[in-house]
Write an enzyme that holds these catalytic residues in place. Structure first.
Site, PDB file in Angstrom:
ATOM      1  N   HIS A 100       0.837  -1.201   0.000  1.00 15.49           N
ATOM      2  CA  HIS A 100       0.000   0.000   0.000  1.00 15.49           C
ATOM      3  C   HIS A 100       0.874   1.255   0.000  1.00 15.49           C
ATOM      4  O   HIS A 100       1.676   1.454   0.910  1.00 15.49           O
ATOM      5  CB  HIS A 100      -0.902  -0.041   1.237  1.00 15.49           C
ATOM      6  CG  HIS A 100      -1.894   1.076   1.289  1.00 15.49           C
ATOM      7  ND1 HIS A 100      -2.632   1.336   2.420  1.00 15.49           N
ATOM      8  CD2 HIS A 100      -2.285   1.981   0.356  1.00 15.49           C
ATOM      9  CE1 HIS A 100      -3.430   2.367   2.182  1.00 15.49           C
ATOM     10  NE2 HIS A 100      -3.238   2.768   0.937  1.00 15.49           N
TER      11      HIS A 100
ATOM     12  N   ASP B 291       8.355   6.059 -21.239  1.00 16.21           N
ATOM     13  CA  ASP B 291       8.625   5.938 -22.674  1.00 16.21           C
ATOM     14  C   ASP B 291      10.085   5.551 -22.931  1.00 16.21           C
ATOM     15  O   ASP B 291      10.889   5.430 -22.007  1.00 16.21           O
ATOM     16  CB  ASP B 291       8.229   7.237 -23.386  1.00 16.21           C
ATOM     17  CG  ASP B 291       9.052   8.442 -22.956  1.00 16.21           C
ATOM     18  OD1 ASP B 291      10.254   8.297 -22.658  1.00 16.21           O
ATOM     19  OD2 ASP B 291       8.486   9.560 -22.915  1.00 16.21           O
TER      20      ASP B 291
ATOM     21  N   ARG C  79       8.464  18.270 -14.956  1.00 11.86           N
ATOM     22  CA  ARG C  79       9.431  17.234 -15.306  1.00 11.86           C
ATOM     23  C   ARG C  79      10.360  16.836 -14.154  1.00 11.86           C
ATOM     24  O   ARG C  79      10.495  15.651 -13.826  1.00 11.86           O
ATOM     25  CB  ARG C  79      10.261  17.732 -16.498  1.00 11.86           C
ATOM     26  CG  ARG C  79      11.373  16.797 -16.910  1.00 11.86           C
ATOM     27  CD  ARG C  79      12.135  17.340 -18.117  1.00 11.86           C
ATOM     28  NE  ARG C  79      13.410  16.652 -18.297  1.00 11.86           N
ATOM     29  CZ  ARG C  79      14.417  17.105 -19.023  1.00 11.86           C
ATOM     30  NH1 ARG C  79      14.295  18.262 -19.666  1.00 11.86           N
ATOM     31  NH2 ARG C  79      15.542  16.422 -19.127  1.00 11.86           N
TER      32      ARG C  79
ATOM     33  N   GLY D 223       5.687  10.384 -22.412  1.00 12.52           N
ATOM     34  CA  GLY D 223       4.848   9.206 -22.181  1.00 12.52           C
ATOM     35  C   GLY D 223       5.215   8.530 -20.879  1.00 12.52           C
ATOM     36  O   GLY D 223       5.660   7.377 -20.871  1.00 12.52           O
ATOM     37  N   ASN D 224       5.006   9.256 -19.762  1.00 13.56           N
ATOM     38  CA  ASN D 224       5.533   8.804 -18.476  1.00 13.56           C
ATOM     39  C   ASN D 224       4.487   8.930 -17.379  1.00 13.56           C
ATOM     40  O   ASN D 224       3.985  10.026 -17.117  1.00 13.56           O
ATOM     41  CB  ASN D 224       6.760   9.651 -18.112  1.00 13.56           C
ATOM     42  CG  ASN D 224       7.801   9.621 -19.214  1.00 13.56           C
ATOM     43  OD1 ASN D 224       8.127   8.554 -19.739  1.00 13.56           O
ATOM     44  ND2 ASN D 224       8.298  10.783 -19.610  1.00 13.56           N
TER      45      ASN D 224
END
Lengths: 151, 151
Positions: A22, A30, A114, A137-138
């Site tokens: 948990h 990507d 980022r 794509g993260n």
């Protein structure tokens, strides 16, 4: 291959998903992402070479319960060319999967700058690196719990 | 814990089941079985301490496709006090699970003499050792295939 298990879930990825508890997080990223260096402390980079981001997230979300008690159990890297908080078309497809497979609303998906995203990935349990060629794509997914009556 | 995954399937056992290919076998054995020595060549003894034989076999069969093209994809150790080929009451409960969860008929379950069973276990990919206290609580399962339309 196993019964009712997504074919992208490799033996190593199944183990990693199951050993998470948990609040632990897993990143799905990507092909350009800084995976090996951000995972250098633990070495858990699992490669799904040949797979795109959406399919990989579908596979992970098919087994991973999201932490529905957390306001932001899903995070994605803010796209440099999109307005703040807005997903790119690729990211929107993953957010669709989060709602469809993960069962949480789109507002549970948080855009992160980022370098803040990198710091959160550094604390994740593992990184799944795909062959996704589109930028930003993260994603990060935080594990929730399964109670007896749901098992 | 993962969605729709039997709670006895540990991270290590999930990995082992997934890495097995067509024709590979896994043993699920009782607490007295010679697990460590028969697995000495590869070291893959996975312990489900606290679990009985039937629950452990249920868990394995929930994901493992049996080799339905093989006449004997399931084997059990012949009980010393039972007529040849006849399962003990405990073994019969596992054979019920094989039919119910594994989807193959009882005739797919082969009784094997103790030492022949040992030799077959020695060639298995892994051994799952339970806390089963009843004697002769030892089974072998041969993995089959999953084709695209079944995934």
């Amino acid at each position: 291959m196993l019964k009712n298990i997504h074919p992208l879930l490799t033996p190593e990825l199944l183990k990693v998903l199951a050993e998470m508890g948990h609040g632990d997080e897993i990143a799905v990223v990507d092909a350009n992402f800084t995976a090996a260096s951000l995972a250098a402390a633990h070495g858990r980079v699992l490669r799904l070479s040949g797979a795109g981001l959406v399919a990989a997230c579908d596979a992970v979300l098919s087994l991973l319960p999201l932490d529905v008690d957390d306001p932001g159990p899903v995070a994605f890297m803010q796209h440099g060319a999109m307005p703040a908080g807005q997903p790119s078309p690729l990211q929107a497809r993953v957010i669709d999967a989060v709602q469809r497979v993960g069962g949480v609303p789109a507002r549970a998906c948080e855009a992160m700058e980022r370098f803040a995203f990198y710091e959160r990935v550094r604390r994740a349990w593992a990184i799944v690196q795909t062959s996704e060629a589109q930028p930003f794509g993260n994603f990060l997914f935080k594990k929730g719990v399964i109670l007896a009556q749901q098992a």
